[in-house]
Design an enzyme around this catalytic site. Structure first.
Site, PDB file in Angstrom:
ATOM      1  N   LYS A 231     -16.167  53.560  34.399  1.00  0.00           N
ATOM      2  CA  LYS A 231     -15.597  53.158  35.685  1.00  0.00           C
ATOM      3  C   LYS A 231     -15.382  51.645  35.768  1.00  0.00           C
ATOM      4  O   LYS A 231     -15.862  50.865  34.949  1.00  0.00           O
ATOM      5  CB  LYS A 231     -16.497  53.634  36.825  1.00  0.00           C
ATOM      6  CG  LYS A 231     -16.390  55.134  37.069  1.00  0.00           C
ATOM      7  CD  LYS A 231     -17.181  55.580  38.286  1.00  0.00           C
ATOM      8  CE  LYS A 231     -16.943  57.069  38.571  1.00  0.00           C
ATOM      9  NZ  LYS A 231     -17.729  57.538  39.737  1.00  0.00           N
ATOM     10  N   ARG A 265     -22.974  62.469  34.700  1.00  0.00           N
ATOM     11  CA  ARG A 265     -21.606  62.998  34.660  1.00  0.00           C
ATOM     12  C   ARG A 265     -20.778  62.035  33.813  1.00  0.00           C
ATOM     13  O   ARG A 265     -20.582  60.878  34.181  1.00  0.00           O
ATOM     14  CB  ARG A 265     -21.037  63.119  36.066  1.00  0.00           C
ATOM     15  CG  ARG A 265     -19.634  63.724  36.133  1.00  0.00           C
ATOM     16  CD  ARG A 265     -19.171  63.844  37.577  1.00  0.00           C
ATOM     17  NE  ARG A 265     -17.837  64.422  37.660  1.00  0.00           N
ATOM     18  CZ  ARG A 265     -16.700  63.725  37.623  1.00  0.00           C
ATOM     19  NH1 ARG A 265     -16.752  62.388  37.494  1.00  0.00           N
ATOM     20  NH2 ARG A 265     -15.531  64.332  37.714  1.00  0.00           N
TER      21      ARG A 265
END
Length: 288
Positions: A231, A265
């Site tokens: 991210k 995740r």
């Protein structure tokens, strides 16, 4: 240390009669049936490609496969529920048929999509809105009697970064979950997982402050999912790209594990599994 808190938090999920133990952290692999998810490596455009990827994920040690047919990256294009279902359901059915042992998490904020996907072979609902986008979601989860992952976010994927304002992010996130958990419990929902929502309506500084205080979420006694894989909090801070953010991802996954994360995740299963194995080895050595 965070490892001791596993003794005091709920660590099992009921997947349609099959108990899954989260006392040992697990990996959730990301599989996007979308043309515009932020990391190209997570996308598949055919069922054959998806089946190949799922087999690879399972062989590398993934316990969960998270299927998403709606891109939630900042500024993503909105699509209808019918289009989401048209993308999603054939993949759910095909993966469930080929890999019945795979625990399928359905990444959706729509109750209609959640119900249809569970009936098609899904096992878990992963809702980025924690029921805020569809007032029927909580009731649907209670009726389906499936585990529910709820994430913290303000606004929606199209405008969420406009809402990245907090006086104290840890307190605000905890208050958010407190209200949501109370409502879910009143409906009889038993298996709830909380996701702090790294990257969603948060600045880079907010993300790192939230990670620093991840232990605060142990107060709820529930499993914690952490999704930081590739991210912007990694690649923007390091001035690189999502494609080059694997090392940073492993660093943050390791920190999250030390702070008590139950599920990682990720886009890269093998590397996340290695983080888990190394942390477990260290903790076993420390406890001997």
């Amino acid at each position: 240390m965070a490892k001791d808190t596993f003794l005091y938090r709920k660590s099992t999920l009921n997947l349609q009669g099959k108990l899954v133990d989260l006392a040992i952290p697990s990996v959730m692999a990301i599989l996007n049936i979308t043309p515009d998810s932020f990391f190209k490596g997570s996308r598949v455009d055919s069922i054959d490609d998806a089946l190949f990827r799922v087999e690879e994920f399972l062989n590398e040690g993934a316990k969960f496969i998270d299927l998403g047919a709606y891109s939630s990256r900042p500024g993503a294009t909105d699509i209808t529920a019918d289009e989401e279902l048209q993308r999603l359901i054939p993949f759910v059915e095909a993966i469930n048929k080929r890999f019945p042992e795979a625990a399928l998490s359905i990444d959706t904020f729509r109750a209609k999509v959640a119900k249809t996907a569970i009936e098609a072979g899904g096992h878990i609902i992963n809702d980025i809105s924690a029921g805020s986008f569809d007032e029927e979601m909580f009731v649907t989860i209670a009726a389906l009697n499936v585990p529910y992952i709820m994430m913290h976010m303000k606004g929606n994927p199209q405008n969420m970064q406009d809402f990245a304002h907090y006086k104290n992010i840890s307190i605000e996130v905890s208050n958010y979950f407190s209200a949501k958990i109370a409502k879910l419990r009143s409906l009889g929902v038993k298996d709830v997982i909380i996701d702090p929502g790294f990257g969603f309506s948060k600045t880079i500084d907010h993300n790192y402050e939230l990670l620093q205080h991840l232990e605060d979420l142990h107060i709820f006694g529930l499993p914690i999912l952490v999704g930081v894989s590739r991210k912007g909090m990694i690649y923007k801070f390091l001035k690189t790209t999502a494609a080059a953010a694997l090392n940073g991802t492993s660093v943050l996954n390791t920190i999250a594990l030390l702070k008590g994360a139950n599920i990682l995740r990720v886009h890269d299963v093998q590397e996340a599994k290695e983080c888990i194995n190394i942390i477990r080895k260290m903790q076993q050595q420390y406890s001997d």
